[in-house]
Design a protein around this motif. Sequence first.
Motif, PDB file in Angstrom:
ATOM      1  N   ASP A 187       0.837  -1.198   0.000  1.00 35.26           N
ATOM      2  CA  ASP A 187       0.000   0.000   0.000  1.00 35.26           C
ATOM      3  C   ASP A 187       0.876   1.254   0.000  1.00 35.26           C
ATOM      4  O   ASP A 187       1.509   1.599   0.998  1.00 35.26           O
ATOM      5  CB  ASP A 187      -0.902  -0.021   1.234  1.00 35.26           C
ATOM      6  CG  ASP A 187      -2.007   1.023   1.168  1.00 35.26           C
ATOM      7  OD1 ASP A 187      -1.777   2.089   0.578  1.00 35.26           O
ATOM      8  OD2 ASP A 187      -3.098   0.764   1.716  1.00 35.26           O
ATOM      9  N   ALA A 188       0.887   1.984  -1.127  1.00 35.06           N
ATOM     10  CA  ALA A 188       1.724   3.180  -1.243  1.00 35.06           C
ATOM     11  C   ALA A 188       1.244   4.292  -0.321  1.00 35.06           C
ATOM     12  O   ALA A 188       2.064   5.032   0.254  1.00 35.06           O
ATOM     13  CB  ALA A 188       1.739   3.662  -2.694  1.00 35.06           C
ATOM     14  N   MET A 189      -0.065   4.438  -0.157  1.00 36.27           N
ATOM     15  CA  MET A 189      -0.593   5.499   0.698  1.00 36.27           C
ATOM     16  C   MET A 189      -0.234   5.243   2.163  1.00 36.27           C
ATOM     17  O   MET A 189       0.107   6.178   2.895  1.00 36.27           O
ATOM     18  CB  MET A 189      -2.114   5.609   0.524  1.00 36.27           C
ATOM     19  CG  MET A 189      -2.733   6.792   1.246  1.00 36.27           C
ATOM     20  SD  MET A 189      -4.378   7.228   0.644  1.00 36.27           S
ATOM     21  CE  MET A 189      -5.280   5.714   0.971  1.00 36.27           C
ATOM     22  N   MET A 190      -0.272   3.983   2.584  1.00 37.54           N
ATOM     23  CA  MET A 190       0.105   3.663   3.959  1.00 37.54           C
ATOM     24  C   MET A 190       1.594   3.895   4.169  1.00 37.54           C
ATOM     25  O   MET A 190       2.022   4.408   5.208  1.00 37.54           O
ATOM     26  CB  MET A 190      -0.257   2.198   4.256  1.00 37.54           C
ATOM     27  CG  MET A 190       0.082   1.747   5.674  1.00 37.54           C
ATOM     28  SD  MET A 190      -0.913   2.558   6.927  1.00 37.54           S
ATOM     29  CE  MET A 190       0.201   3.745   7.635  1.00 37.54           C
ATOM     30  N   ARG A 191       2.393   3.528   3.177  1.00 36.87           N
ATOM     31  CA  ARG A 191       3.840   3.726   3.286  1.00 36.87           C
ATOM     32  C   ARG A 191       4.179   5.212   3.396  1.00 36.87           C
ATOM     33  O   ARG A 191       5.018   5.617   4.208  1.00 36.87           O
ATOM     34  CB  ARG A 191       4.534   3.101   2.070  1.00 36.87           C
ATOM     35  CG  ARG A 191       6.047   3.102   2.151  1.00 36.87           C
ATOM     36  CD  ARG A 191       6.661   2.201   1.098  1.00 36.87           C
ATOM     37  NE  ARG A 191       6.217   2.536  -0.245  1.00 36.87           N
ATOM     38  CZ  ARG A 191       5.366   1.824  -0.967  1.00 36.87           C
ATOM     39  NH1 ARG A 191       4.850   0.723  -0.457  1.00 36.87           N
ATOM     40  NH2 ARG A 191       5.023   2.187  -2.191  1.00 36.87           N
ATOM     41  N   ALA A 192       3.514   6.036   2.590  1.00 34.85           N
ATOM     42  CA  ALA A 192       3.738   7.485   2.651  1.00 34.85           C
ATOM     43  C   ALA A 192       3.289   8.049   3.999  1.00 34.85           C
ATOM     44  O   ALA A 192       3.944   8.944   4.555  1.00 34.85           O
ATOM     45  CB  ALA A 192       2.997   8.173   1.511  1.00 34.85           C
ATOM     46  N   SER A 193       2.196   7.533   4.540  1.00 29.54           N
ATOM     47  CA  SER A 193       1.702   8.011   5.837  1.00 29.54           C
ATOM     48  C   SER A 193       2.685   7.699   6.954  1.00 29.54           C
ATOM     49  O   SER A 193       2.942   8.539   7.823  1.00 29.54           O
ATOM     50  CB  SER A 193       0.342   7.375   6.145  1.00 29.54           C
ATOM     51  OG  SER A 193      -0.648   7.812   5.235  1.00 29.54           O
ATOM     52  N   LEU A 194       3.243   6.483   6.933  1.00 29.37           N
ATOM     53  CA  LEU A 194       4.225   6.131   7.962  1.00 29.37           C
ATOM     54  C   LEU A 194       5.487   6.973   7.823  1.00 29.37           C
ATOM     55  O   LEU A 194       6.110   7.349   8.820  1.00 29.37           O
ATOM     56  CB  LEU A 194       4.571   4.642   7.856  1.00 29.37           C
ATOM     57  CG  LEU A 194       3.558   3.659   8.444  1.00 29.37           C
ATOM     58  CD1 LEU A 194       4.005   2.231   8.191  1.00 29.37           C
ATOM     59  CD2 LEU A 194       3.366   3.895   9.942  1.00 29.37           C
ATOM     60  N   PHE A 195       5.880   7.260   6.592  1.00 26.82           N
ATOM     61  CA  PHE A 195       7.057   8.106   6.368  1.00 26.82           C
ATOM     62  C   PHE A 195       6.828   9.501   6.944  1.00 26.82           C
ATOM     63  O   PHE A 195       7.709  10.071   7.597  1.00 26.82           O
ATOM     64  CB  PHE A 195       7.347   8.179   4.871  1.00 26.82           C
ATOM     65  CG  PHE A 195       8.626   8.887   4.533  1.00 26.82           C
ATOM     66  CD1 PHE A 195       9.839   8.235   4.617  1.00 26.82           C
ATOM     67  CD2 PHE A 195       8.612  10.206   4.126  1.00 26.82           C
ATOM     68  CE1 PHE A 195      11.027   8.886   4.312  1.00 26.82           C
ATOM     69  CE2 PHE A 195       9.784  10.873   3.812  1.00 26.82           C
ATOM     70  CZ  PHE A 195      11.005  10.208   3.911  1.00 26.82           C
ATOM     71  N   GLU A 196       5.635  10.063   6.722  1.00 25.17           N
ATOM     72  CA  GLU A 196       5.314  11.375   7.273  1.00 25.17           C
ATOM     73  C   GLU A 196       5.279  11.336   8.805  1.00 25.17           C
ATOM     74  O   GLU A 196       5.757  12.256   9.483  1.00 25.17           O
ATOM     75  CB  GLU A 196       3.975  11.854   6.728  1.00 25.17           C
ATOM     76  CG  GLU A 196       3.989  12.168   5.241  1.00 25.17           C
ATOM     77  CD  GLU A 196       2.619  12.531   4.717  1.00 25.17           C
ATOM     78  OE1 GLU A 196       1.678  12.557   5.532  1.00 25.17           O
ATOM     79  OE2 GLU A 196       2.492  12.783   3.506  1.00 25.17           O
ATOM     80  N   ALA A 197       4.699  10.259   9.342  1.00 27.39           N
ATOM     81  CA  ALA A 197       4.639  10.130  10.801  1.00 27.39           C
ATOM     82  C   ALA A 197       6.038  10.044  11.405  1.00 27.39           C
ATOM     83  O   ALA A 197       6.306  10.602  12.476  1.00 27.39           O
ATOM     84  CB  ALA A 197       3.823   8.894  11.174  1.00 27.39           C
ATOM     85  N   ALA A 198       6.936   9.350  10.706  1.00 24.35           N
ATOM     86  CA  ALA A 198       8.315   9.232  11.187  1.00 24.35           C
ATOM     87  C   ALA A 198       9.010  10.597  11.195  1.00 24.35           C
ATOM     88  O   ALA A 198       9.743  10.932  12.132  1.00 24.35           O
ATOM     89  CB  ALA A 198       9.087   8.240  10.327  1.00 24.35           C
ATOM     90  N   GLN A 199       8.764  11.381  10.156  1.00 24.66           N
ATOM     91  CA  GLN A 199       9.367  12.714  10.113  1.00 24.66           C
ATOM     92  C   GLN A 199       8.824  13.608  11.230  1.00 24.66           C
ATOM     93  O   GLN A 199       9.563  14.386  11.843  1.00 24.66           O
ATOM     94  CB  GLN A 199       9.114  13.349   8.747  1.00 24.66           C
ATOM     95  CG  GLN A 199       9.816  12.653   7.608  1.00 24.66           C
ATOM     96  CD  GLN A 199      10.062  13.585   6.442  1.00 24.66           C
ATOM     97  OE1 GLN A 199      10.853  14.508   6.535  1.00 24.66           O
ATOM     98  NE2 GLN A 199       9.378  13.333   5.329  1.00 24.66           N
ATOM     99  N   VAL A 200       7.522  13.496  11.483  1.00 30.19           N
ATOM    100  CA  VAL A 200       6.923  14.283  12.568  1.00 30.19           C
ATOM    101  C   VAL A 200       7.533  13.886  13.910  1.00 30.19           C
ATOM    102  O   VAL A 200       7.862  14.741  14.746  1.00 30.19           O
ATOM    103  CB  VAL A 200       5.400  14.091  12.583  1.00 30.19           C
ATOM    104  CG1 VAL A 200       4.794  14.689  13.854  1.00 30.19           C
ATOM    105  CG2 VAL A 200       4.769  14.733  11.357  1.00 30.19           C
ATOM    106  N   LEU A 201       7.696  12.586  14.132  1.00 27.14           N
ATOM    107  CA  LEU A 201       8.262  12.115  15.393  1.00 27.14           C
ATOM    108  C   LEU A 201       9.678  12.632  15.595  1.00 27.14           C
ATOM    109  O   LEU A 201      10.074  12.997  16.708  1.00 27.14           O
ATOM    110  CB  LEU A 201       8.241  10.588  15.430  1.00 27.14           C
ATOM    111  CG  LEU A 201       8.849   9.915  16.670  1.00 27.14           C
ATOM    112  CD1 LEU A 201       8.176  10.415  17.943  1.00 27.14           C
ATOM    113  CD2 LEU A 201       8.738   8.409  16.568  1.00 27.14           C
TER     114      LEU A 201
END
Length: 342
Positions: free
Chosen positions: A273-287
């Motif tokens: 899932d590309a959308m899920m992968r992008a969401s986790l990447f954004e969450a990692a940057q926020v963290l």
Amino acid sequence: MAYFAGLDVSLNLTSICVVDASGEIIRELKVPSEAEDLVAALRPLAADLERVGLEAGPLSQHIYSALTEAQLPVVCVEARHMAQVLRAQTMNKTDRNDARGLAQMMRVGLFKPVHIKSDRSQRLNVLLQARKVLKSKFLDIEADLRGLLKNFGLKVGKVTPKAFEERIRELAAFDAFVAEVVEPMLIARNAMRRQYDELHGILLRVVQDDPVCRRLMTMPGVGAVVAMNFRVAIDVPSRFNRSRTVGAHLGLTPKRYQSGEVDWTGRISKAGDAMMRASLFEAAQVLMTRVAKPSALRSWAMRLAKRRGRKKAVVALARKMGVILHRMWADGTDFRWAAQEA
């Protein structure tokens, strides 16, 4: 006698091939790609059917549900794996040959089953996809407006979403014709943004009433959108025997090629899932950049960034967050700010 069926589903017609245990073709036909027509075509052989295979695709979830409801032993198979197997069987790709190959795969058990998501996850996915479409479209309009005005040496600069419309009109006022052309784009942008806000409000209400999403949001960096994406992408946590496999499922683990003396590890696979992968990447940057409260997870990522670089650390953190989120869901526990194991 045991029979095995293969369904090559296209938009309008579906090719069906039924073979026996020895591989002999028993029946071949084409029917409309409607659930009731497929059920009617297979029902006379239902007592002897061992497996009915169809490839994962746009219509597969609907057809799978209908065949399951009709008590037919249907299996949805992984499309990329099936394509490689079919390519090895014949040089001529036709719907008829694909159905034959799929039937043989069902007979010998040479297939990878695909998880069919629950009805709730499918409905929530409609919300996520519709929200994504509207967001991408009004952002495209904003980017195009910036580009059009640059042709005249006009720079929009950094503005808030609310001030964007006023800024564009201010810059376009130098020419009556340009201002007239820009106005319909602003109207379209505002309409899409209002509808996007409606969908985002629906998403927030769903998350508020969903205990799984609320639990996932106890992890720093994970908001409503990331939690909803993860809930829809994973659907049923028990389908993964080990939480660490979630990273590979979402395409966040490196690819490897080994043959003879050649052995190299490349970039992440970007499967799933590309959308899920992008969401986790954004969450990692926020963290890593915005969460002030210290945690073992963030400390681990910062140490990794010093050794391997920031980009690799963000990807690694996204994978680790996915693994921990799955374990939180499976165990029914909230995020622990102390030491975490993935």
